[in-house]
Design an enzyme around this catalytic site. Structure first.
Site, PDB file in Angstrom:
ATOM      1  N   ASP A  97       0.865  -1.156   0.000  1.00  0.00           N
ATOM      2  CA  ASP A  97       0.000   0.000   0.000  1.00  0.00           C
ATOM      3  C   ASP A  97       0.917   1.226   0.000  1.00  0.00           C
ATOM      4  O   ASP A  97       2.128   1.096   0.232  1.00  0.00           O
ATOM      5  CB  ASP A  97      -0.888  -0.034   1.250  1.00  0.00           C
ATOM      6  CG  ASP A  97      -1.761   1.191   1.381  1.00  0.00           C
ATOM      7  OD1 ASP A  97      -2.306   1.645   0.358  1.00  0.00           O
ATOM      8  OD2 ASP A  97      -1.894   1.699   2.503  1.00  0.00           O
ATOM      9  N   ASP A 130      -0.074   5.152   1.028  1.00  0.00           N
ATOM     10  CA  ASP A 130      -0.275   6.109   2.117  1.00  0.00           C
ATOM     11  C   ASP A 130      -0.285   5.387   3.464  1.00  0.00           C
ATOM     12  O   ASP A 130      -1.105   4.506   3.698  1.00  0.00           O
ATOM     13  CB  ASP A 130      -1.592   6.850   1.919  1.00  0.00           C
ATOM     14  CG  ASP A 130      -1.586   7.715   0.671  1.00  0.00           C
ATOM     15  OD1 ASP A 130      -0.850   8.704   0.653  1.00  0.00           O
ATOM     16  OD2 ASP A 130      -2.305   7.371  -0.289  1.00  0.00           O
TER      17      ASP A 130
END
Length: 223
Positions: free
Chosen positions: A10, A12
């Site tokens: 991922d 953020d």
């Protein structure tokens, strides 16, 4: 025994500590449109894509004079500026990815953020060359927790979903990866509030992960 061939990150909250930037941009842009931006409602938007966030606030406080697409671009531009100019690197993540590459894992990125944010993050960390595939939910029918972005990323990496590790810091992201049939590693980063019950493994921080994760979770490198 399933051989793990890829690690999908991922973005953020995993590569960069940028979630605070999204909150700041959201507050500044929507407040300028006379939207009453509250912490409670901001919590509801955390797992949304930027078009979903913009629509969310517009439905609560309709504004005039600016189209939703223009407002969304304002938020994204603010976030990119903050990423480029503020200190937001997650400690140890670059060395961690380099270790995985040295073990011949394919490296992917799957994010709910718009695609224009991805180069800003990768350039900020100097890790663009380490990624074999990147994907944005901007091009998917739905963002996380829908698993489509993880299926797309596995396809770009030319691996099966079950051959992938996924590193996530949010419940919706972990849920998306689990629905895709991937092995989930929760990156907690000291966040005691993170719900990581559905994760298969856990990483507290990347600086220590070489010792307590690579020997345990990453047990099937492609050598």
């Amino acid at each position: 025994m399933i051989i793990k061939k890829a690690v999908i990150f991922d973005m953020d909250g995993v590569l960069v500590d940028s979630e605070k930037f999204w909150k700041q941009a959201e507050f500044e842009v929507f407040s300028s449109l006379e939207v009453n931006v509250t912490d409670e409602w901001c919590d509801e938007t955390k797992s949304m894509t930027t078009p979903e966030v913009t629509k969310f606030w517009f439905e609560k406080f309709p504004w005039t004079g600016k189209k939703l697409e223009e407002v969304e671009r304002m938020v994204v531009s603010k976030v990119i500026s903050l990423i480029e100019n503020e200190n937001c690197q997650i400690p140890g993540v670059k060395a961690f990815i380099e270790t995985l590459k040295a073990q011949n894992f394919k490296i992917g990125l799957a994010t709910n953020s718009p695609s224009v944010v991805i180069p800003a993050v990768l350039n900020k960390l100097g890790i663009h060359h380490l990624f074999d595939a990147v994907s944005s939910a901007e091009f998917e029918p739905k963002g996380k927790p829908d698993p489509s972005i993880y299926y797309t990323t596995a396809g770009k990496l030319n691996v099966k979903p079950e051959e992938c590790f996924v590193i996530e810091d949010s419940y919706s992201g972990m849920l998306a990866a689990k629905h895709a049939g991937m092995t989930v590693i929760a990156f907690t980063n000291g966040n005691a509030q993170l719900n990581f019950e559905i994760a298969d493994h856990r990483i507290e921080n990347f600086e220590d992960a070489h010792l307590n994760i690579l020997d345990k979770a990453f047990i099937y490198p492609l050598n």
